[in-house]
Motif scaffolding. Sequence first.
Motif, short mmCIF file in Angstrom:
data_model
loop_
_atom_site.label_atom_id
_atom_site.label_comp_id
_atom_site.label_asym_id
_atom_site.label_seq_id
_atom_site.Cartn_x
_atom_site.Cartn_y
_atom_site.Cartn_z
N PRO A 114 -35.53 14.54 27.84
CA PRO A 114 -36.30 13.40 28.15
C PRO A 114 -35.62 12.92 30.07
O PRO A 114 -36.23 12.29 30.65
N VAL A 115 -34.51 12.70 29.93
CA VAL A 115 -33.80 12.26 31.02
C VAL A 115 -33.71 13.07 31.64
O VAL A 115 -34.03 12.20 33.56
N LEU A 116 -33.61 14.18 31.63
CA LEU A 116 -33.54 15.02 32.86
C LEU A 116 -35.05 15.03 33.84
O LEU A 116 -35.52 15.01 34.73
N VAL A 117 -36.16 15.40 33.38
CA VAL A 117 -37.77 14.98 33.26
C VAL A 117 -37.87 13.63 34.02
O VAL A 117 -38.56 13.89 35.03
N LEU A 118 -37.14 12.46 33.00
CA LEU A 118 -37.33 11.82 34.38
C LEU A 118 -36.74 10.96 35.57
O LEU A 118 -37.54 11.39 36.68
N ALA A 119 -35.45 11.97 35.95
CA ALA A 119 -35.04 11.93 36.76
C ALA A 119 -35.59 13.02 37.66
O ALA A 119 -35.48 12.60 39.04
N TRP A 120 -35.91 13.85 37.20
CA TRP A 120 -36.89 15.03 38.25
C TRP A 120 -38.39 14.11 38.59
O TRP A 120 -39.06 15.06 39.67
N GLY A 121 -39.14 13.46 37.90
CA GLY A 121 -40.40 13.38 38.01
C GLY A 121 -40.07 12.27 38.83
O GLY A 121 -41.57 12.11 39.32
N LEU A 122 -39.05 11.43 38.76
CA LEU A 122 -38.80 10.47 40.02
C LEU A 122 -39.02 11.19 41.14
O LEU A 122 -39.33 10.62 42.23
N GLN A 123 -38.07 11.99 41.01
CA GLN A 123 -38.15 12.48 43.09
C GLN A 123 -39.43 13.26 43.14
O GLN A 123 -39.66 13.11 44.44
N LEU A 124 -40.11 13.45 42.60
CA LEU A 124 -41.90 14.28 42.60
C LEU A 124 -42.28 13.12 42.70
O LEU A 124 -43.31 12.69 44.52
N LEU A 125 -42.48 11.50 42.56
CA LEU A 125 -43.33 10.50 42.96
C LEU A 125 -42.55 10.24 43.65
O LEU A 125 -43.26 9.84 45.17
#
Lengths: 88, 137
Positions: B66-77
């Motif tokens: 979940p933390v990695l998905v959060l970091a990656w999604g933040l980048q994506l946004l």
Amino acid sequence: MIETAVWIGGVMLALASIACLWRVFKGPSILDRVLALDVILLIISSALCLDMAINRHTDYLLFVVVACTLGFIGSVTVSRFVSDQRNA
Amino acid sequence: MDFFLEIVVAVLLVAGSLMSLIAGIGLITFPDLLSRMHAATKPQVLGFLLLFAGLAIHLRSWILVPVLVLAWGLQLLTAPVSAHMIGRAGYRTKHVAKETLHVDELKRVISTHSEATGNTGAVTRIEGTKADETENS
């Protein structure tokens, strides 16, 4: 196996950061410099990921998340400031 | 199985770092702000995806995901927003090489806008920039 991969990746990241620093030094406009500094922040986050992989810990995970936000805020602020300054 | 996963992790880590190297080479060799921007977003999305996947597989823990998905999604946004702001500022301050563009949709929008409402808003600002540059040169 992992150690070799991390060494190769580390060398690649070092070369990439040197290239970005060269662009920061050379860049004709402040926007090029902001872009290159943003990439340097991404390279730092990538290096933290490599370090977490080789040492098997998760201490830097929070910084990776924060660095994403910091780069965004920095580049948006600077580009906003540039357009205001030039068009005033 | 373990050996196979180690190979996968090694390939993912090297590929993720390669994206950063590609961005550095692109930043050096590309001639223009927009093309440099295109190169600079490589480690932001694909590079981080590869590195995070390698990290999660190497540490073998689902708690990380979940933390990695959060970091990656933040980048994506945030990547498109900051790229939009930088490109907009570059267009306004004449750092975009117009002769390298095949399609310049913003120019058409600006000219329609000036026909409809007269010289207001962005158009006045751009003309002000032009006047400033001729005064300076």
